[in-house]
Motif scaffolding. Structure first.
Motif, PDB file in Angstrom:
ATOM      1  N   GLY A 139      87.811  39.019 -52.065  1.00  0.00           N
ATOM      2  CA  GLY A 139      88.808  39.630 -52.951  1.00  0.00           C
ATOM      3  C   GLY A 139      88.187  39.941 -54.311  1.00  0.00           C
ATOM      4  O   GLY A 139      88.406  41.019 -54.885  1.00  0.00           O
ATOM      5  N   ALA A 140      87.362  39.030 -54.811  1.00  0.00           N
ATOM      6  CA  ALA A 140      86.745  39.224 -56.130  1.00  0.00           C
ATOM      7  C   ALA A 140      85.702  40.347 -56.084  1.00  0.00           C
ATOM      8  O   ALA A 140      85.593  41.148 -57.019  1.00  0.00           O
ATOM      9  N   GLU A 141      84.941  40.413 -54.987  1.00  0.00           N
ATOM     10  CA  GLU A 141      83.933  41.488 -54.857  1.00  0.00           C
ATOM     11  C   GLU A 141      84.650  42.848 -54.817  1.00  0.00           C
ATOM     12  O   GLU A 141      84.198  43.834 -55.405  1.00  0.00           O
ATOM     13  N   ARG A 142      85.788  42.900 -54.125  1.00  0.00           N
ATOM     14  CA  ARG A 142      86.555  44.150 -54.033  1.00  0.00           C
ATOM     15  C   ARG A 142      87.201  44.477 -55.382  1.00  0.00           C
ATOM     16  O   ARG A 142      87.152  45.608 -55.835  1.00  0.00           O
ATOM     17  N   LEU A 143      87.787  43.455 -56.019  1.00  0.00           N
ATOM     18  CA  LEU A 143      88.426  43.671 -57.319  1.00  0.00           C
ATOM     19  C   LEU A 143      87.421  44.241 -58.317  1.00  0.00           C
ATOM     20  O   LEU A 143      87.721  45.174 -59.066  1.00  0.00           O
ATOM     21  N   ALA A 144      86.204  43.701 -58.296  1.00  0.00           N
ATOM     22  CA  ALA A 144      85.168  44.148 -59.234  1.00  0.00           C
ATOM     23  C   ALA A 144      84.837  45.630 -59.035  1.00  0.00           C
ATOM     24  O   ALA A 144      84.305  46.285 -59.925  1.00  0.00           O
ATOM     25  N   ARG A 145      85.143  46.156 -57.847  1.00  0.00           N
ATOM     26  CA  ARG A 145      84.865  47.571 -57.541  1.00  0.00           C
ATOM     27  C   ARG A 145      86.144  48.409 -57.522  1.00  0.00           C
ATOM     28  O   ARG A 145      86.160  49.526 -57.006  1.00  0.00           O
ATOM     29  N   GLY A 146      87.215  47.824 -58.021  1.00  0.00           N
ATOM     30  CA  GLY A 146      88.487  48.556 -58.094  1.00  0.00           C
ATOM     31  C   GLY A 146      89.156  48.763 -56.749  1.00  0.00           C
ATOM     32  O   GLY A 146      89.980  49.665 -56.574  1.00  0.00           O
ATOM     33  N   MET A 147      88.801  47.939 -55.758  1.00  0.00           N
ATOM     34  CA  MET A 147      89.336  48.131 -54.407  1.00  0.00           C
ATOM     35  C   MET A 147      90.480  47.155 -54.148  1.00  0.00           C
ATOM     36  O   MET A 147      90.275  46.083 -53.589  1.00  0.00           O
ATOM     37  N   THR A 148      91.680  47.528 -54.553  1.00  0.00           N
ATOM     38  CA  THR A 148      92.830  46.657 -54.297  1.00  0.00           C
ATOM     39  C   THR A 148      93.782  47.377 -53.327  1.00  0.00           C
ATOM     40  O   THR A 148      93.581  48.549 -53.021  1.00  0.00           O
TER      41      THR A 148
ATOM     42  N   ARG B  43      84.306  36.555 -69.168  1.00  0.00           N
ATOM     43  CA  ARG B  43      84.593  37.812 -68.494  1.00  0.00           C
ATOM     44  C   ARG B  43      84.714  37.647 -66.977  1.00  0.00           C
ATOM     45  O   ARG B  43      84.808  38.619 -66.253  1.00  0.00           O
ATOM     46  N   ALA B  44      84.704  36.414 -66.526  1.00  0.00           N
ATOM     47  CA  ALA B  44      84.782  36.182 -65.083  1.00  0.00           C
ATOM     48  C   ALA B  44      86.191  36.455 -64.570  1.00  0.00           C
ATOM     49  O   ALA B  44      87.160  36.286 -65.298  1.00  0.00           O
ATOM     50  N   CYS B  45      86.293  36.881 -63.308  1.00  0.00           N
ATOM     51  CA  CYS B  45      87.602  37.115 -62.682  1.00  0.00           C
ATOM     52  C   CYS B  45      87.932  35.975 -61.736  1.00  0.00           C
ATOM     53  O   CYS B  45      87.104  35.599 -60.904  1.00  0.00           O
ATOM     54  N   ALA B  46      89.150  35.441 -61.865  1.00  0.00           N
ATOM     55  CA  ALA B  46      89.567  34.342 -60.982  1.00  0.00           C
ATOM     56  C   ALA B  46      90.493  34.895 -59.907  1.00  0.00           C
ATOM     57  O   ALA B  46      91.461  35.596 -60.208  1.00  0.00           O
ATOM     58  N   VAL B  47      90.170  34.590 -58.652  1.00  0.00           N
ATOM     59  CA  VAL B  47      90.965  35.111 -57.524  1.00  0.00           C
ATOM     60  C   VAL B  47      91.410  33.949 -56.642  1.00  0.00           C
ATOM     61  O   VAL B  47      90.617  33.067 -56.306  1.00  0.00           O
ATOM     62  N   LEU B  48      92.703  33.972 -56.273  1.00  0.00           N
ATOM     63  CA  LEU B  48      93.217  33.018 -55.284  1.00  0.00           C
ATOM     64  C   LEU B  48      93.027  33.625 -53.895  1.00  0.00           C
ATOM     65  O   LEU B  48      93.421  34.773 -53.665  1.00  0.00           O
ATOM     66  N   GLY B  49      92.411  32.876 -52.999  1.00  0.00           N
ATOM     67  CA  GLY B  49      92.202  33.348 -51.632  1.00  0.00           C
ATOM     68  C   GLY B  49      93.023  32.523 -50.653  1.00  0.00           C
ATOM     69  O   GLY B  49      93.156  31.304 -50.820  1.00  0.00           O
ATOM     70  N   ILE B  50      93.575  33.193 -49.635  1.00  0.00           N
ATOM     71  CA  ILE B  50      94.411  32.527 -48.626  1.00  0.00           C
ATOM     72  C   ILE B  50      93.881  32.872 -47.244  1.00  0.00           C
ATOM     73  O   ILE B  50      93.650  34.050 -46.940  1.00  0.00           O
ATOM     74  N   GLU B  51      93.664  31.850 -46.414  1.00  0.00           N
ATOM     75  CA  GLU B  51      93.142  32.083 -45.059  1.00  0.00           C
ATOM     76  C   GLU B  51      94.059  31.408 -44.029  1.00  0.00           C
ATOM     77  O   GLU B  51      94.268  30.191 -44.092  1.00  0.00           O
ATOM     78  N   THR B  52      94.583  32.216 -43.093  1.00  0.00           N
ATOM     79  CA  THR B  52      95.491  31.678 -42.059  1.00  0.00           C
ATOM     80  C   THR B  52      95.308  32.412 -40.722  1.00  0.00           C
ATOM     81  O   THR B  52      96.251  32.466 -39.930  1.00  0.00           O
TER      82      THR B  52
ATOM     83  N   ALA C 294      93.679  38.254 -59.483  1.00  0.00           N
ATOM     84  CA  ALA C 294      94.144  38.889 -58.241  1.00  0.00           C
ATOM     85  C   ALA C 294      94.468  37.818 -57.211  1.00  0.00           C
ATOM     86  O   ALA C 294      94.032  36.668 -57.333  1.00  0.00           O
ATOM     87  N   ILE C 295      95.235  38.236 -56.198  1.00  0.00           N
ATOM     88  CA  ILE C 295      95.537  37.376 -55.052  1.00  0.00           C
ATOM     89  C   ILE C 295      94.936  38.070 -53.832  1.00  0.00           C
ATOM     90  O   ILE C 295      95.204  39.256 -53.604  1.00  0.00           O
ATOM     91  N   ALA C 296      94.134  37.328 -53.074  1.00  0.00           N
ATOM     92  CA  ALA C 296      93.518  37.890 -51.864  1.00  0.00           C
ATOM     93  C   ALA C 296      93.984  37.072 -50.670  1.00  0.00           C
ATOM     94  O   ALA C 296      93.997  35.845 -50.727  1.00  0.00           O
ATOM     95  N   ALA C 297      94.363  37.760 -49.595  1.00  0.00           N
ATOM     96  CA  ALA C 297      94.756  37.034 -48.382  1.00  0.00           C
ATOM     97  C   ALA C 297      94.177  37.743 -47.173  1.00  0.00           C
ATOM     98  O   ALA C 297      94.075  38.973 -47.155  1.00  0.00           O
ATOM     99  N   THR C 298      93.800  36.959 -46.162  1.00  0.00           N
ATOM    100  CA  THR C 298      93.361  37.560 -44.905  1.00  0.00           C
ATOM    101  C   THR C 298      94.523  38.357 -44.331  1.00  0.00           C
ATOM    102  O   THR C 298      95.616  37.822 -44.142  1.00  0.00           O
ATOM    103  N   ALA C 299      94.274  39.644 -44.040  1.00  0.00           N
ATOM    104  CA  ALA C 299      95.332  40.508 -43.497  1.00  0.00           C
ATOM    105  C   ALA C 299      94.986  40.959 -42.079  1.00  0.00           C
ATOM    106  O   ALA C 299      95.589  41.868 -41.539  1.00  0.00           O
TER     107      ALA C 299
END
Ligand code: KG4
Ligand code: ZN
Length: 378
Positions: free
Chosen positions: A349-358, A28-37, A108-113
């Motif tokens: 990104g994963a902490e936000r996804l888990a709370r429905g915050m996309t 049940r784990a969620c896998a998230v790709l994170g991008i930092e630039t 989900a895909i998470a990137a620094t914005a």
């Protein structure tokens, strides 16, 4: 409250804290790709967040641009943006291959914005959005400062609320962290960020680049840390704001008074005097922050330090003593997760996804983005 080290599985050999992680949680784990630039590190990571809150760093890659910027003794935004553009796709590719996953396997895909150097932020955020658009996966626009603020929940078992001392190249703030997206600023620097002061002092003393680690190394060599007397800005003031520009100027004035370049021994002693003054300022202001935080949240779970300057060992040691004195636990991420990295972005990104915050794909990257302006967790 527990602050035991959380299990992390990293492909990089240093962090293999997998002993307490149980396979039964995996499905049940969620896998998230994170991008930092956002600054001078191009980084990608895949992190799984298990329903229990456990973090698993599946793979991570990081390319430091430090050599590109060294000739200029500081980060040059145009060079940074071009280097992110050149390397990011390859790093993401390698990160996914090492994770043994395709984009379709991600949740989900998470990137620094933001906040950060806007050219670099646009490269990362646009790439993240493009992957999300192509795969139909949710996109999370991560505030870089929230990445630092939550990094400790990836590496350690820390509950909300906690007091966060966020010390980096662009920031010096005390924040009450009540939940994901729920931050109150108690104090901040009224002039320079603490990392910026480290970097400038390293330049004055010709200690090398990047400045913070160079000052720490020089200070460790010092023969007489009390040879130069430096001020403690804002000492005794109410509230918990910080100031570093007077301290930086005092270092500059000492050097000018020498009327020649400082000798290596003088430079080491000055670095030690500066670092000692920074420690004193951080301790006094954080003590004030703790008492403010406790009036709002009597059951504060921990004192947390994060951001690049949290890699400084004397600062960590001093904060640990302060925490012990104050009857609270200090939690600091391992040093390589204090400086910029993509695992903290994927984790946020994963902490936000888990709370429905996309976020929607028209989210605009921003150079400034105060943490206390974020929307609260659902
Ligand atoms: O968080 P970070 O990697 O990037 C920003 O978001 O700003 O922080 C970089 C800052 C730089 O100013 C760098 O000199 C400082 O963190 N830094 C240190 C140390 N390592 C990095 N400052 C003092 N001591 C260190 N060991
Ligand atoms: Zn940072």
């Amino acid at each position: 409250m527990s602050t035991a080290t959380k299990p992390i599985i990293a492909r990089l050999p240093v962090y293999q804290f997998a002993s307490r992680w149980t396979m039964s949680e995996a499905p049940r784990a969620c896998a998230v790709l994170g991008i930092e630039t956002s600054c001078d590190e191009t980084a990608a990571a895949v992190v799984r967040r298990h329903p229990s809150g456990l973090a698993e760093i599946v793979s991570e890659t990081l390319l430091s641009q430090v050599e590109d910027h060294r000739p200029y003794q500081g980060v040059v935004p145009e060079i940074a943006a071009r280097a992110h553009l050149e390397h990011l796709d390859g790093l993401i590719d390698r990160t996914m291959t090492e994770a043994g996953l395709t984009f379709r396997d991600l949740d989900a895909i998470a990137a620094t914005a933001g906040p950060g150097l806007i050219g670099g932020v646009m490269v990362g955020a646009t790439t993240g959005k493009a992957i999300a658009a192509a795969t139909g996966k949710p996109f999370v626009a991560v505030n870089h400062l929230e990445g630092h603020a939550l990094s400790v929940r990836m590496t350690d078992d820390v509950a909300f609320p906690y007091l966060l001392l966020l010390v980096s190249g662009g920031h010096c703030q005390l924040l009450l962290v009540r939940g994901v997206g729920h931050y109150s600023k108690l104090g901040a620097t009224i002039d320079d960020a603490v990392g910026e002061a480290f970097d400038k002092v390293a330049r004055f003393l010709d200690l090398g680049y990047p400045g913070g680690p160079a000052v720490e190394t020089a200070a460790a060599r010092a023969g007489d840390p009390d040879r130069f007397s430096l001020p403690r800005p804002l000492r005794g003031r109410t509230g918990c704001n910080f100031s570093f520009s007077g301290l930086k100027t005092a270092v500059f004035n000492h050097i000018r008074a020498l009327d020649r370049l400082p000798s290596p021994a003088e430079a080491d002693d000055m670095a030690a005097a500066f670092q000692k003054a920074v420690v004193d300022v951080l301790l006094e202001r954080t003590r004030a922050g703790l008492s403010m935080a406790r009036t709002e949240e009597p059951h504060l779970a921990a004192l947390v330090v994060a951001g690049g300057v949290a890699a400084n060992r004397p600062i960590r040691t001093a904060l640990k003593s302060l925490a012990t004195e104050e009857g609270i636990v200090l939690v600091a991420p391992p040093i390589r997760y204090c400086t910029d990295n993509a695992a903290m972005i994927a984790w946020t990104g994963a902490e936000r996804l888990a709370r429905g915050m996309t976020d929607s794909l028209d989210f605009a990257p921003r150079p400034r983005w105060p943490l206390d302006s974020l929307k609260n967790s659902a």
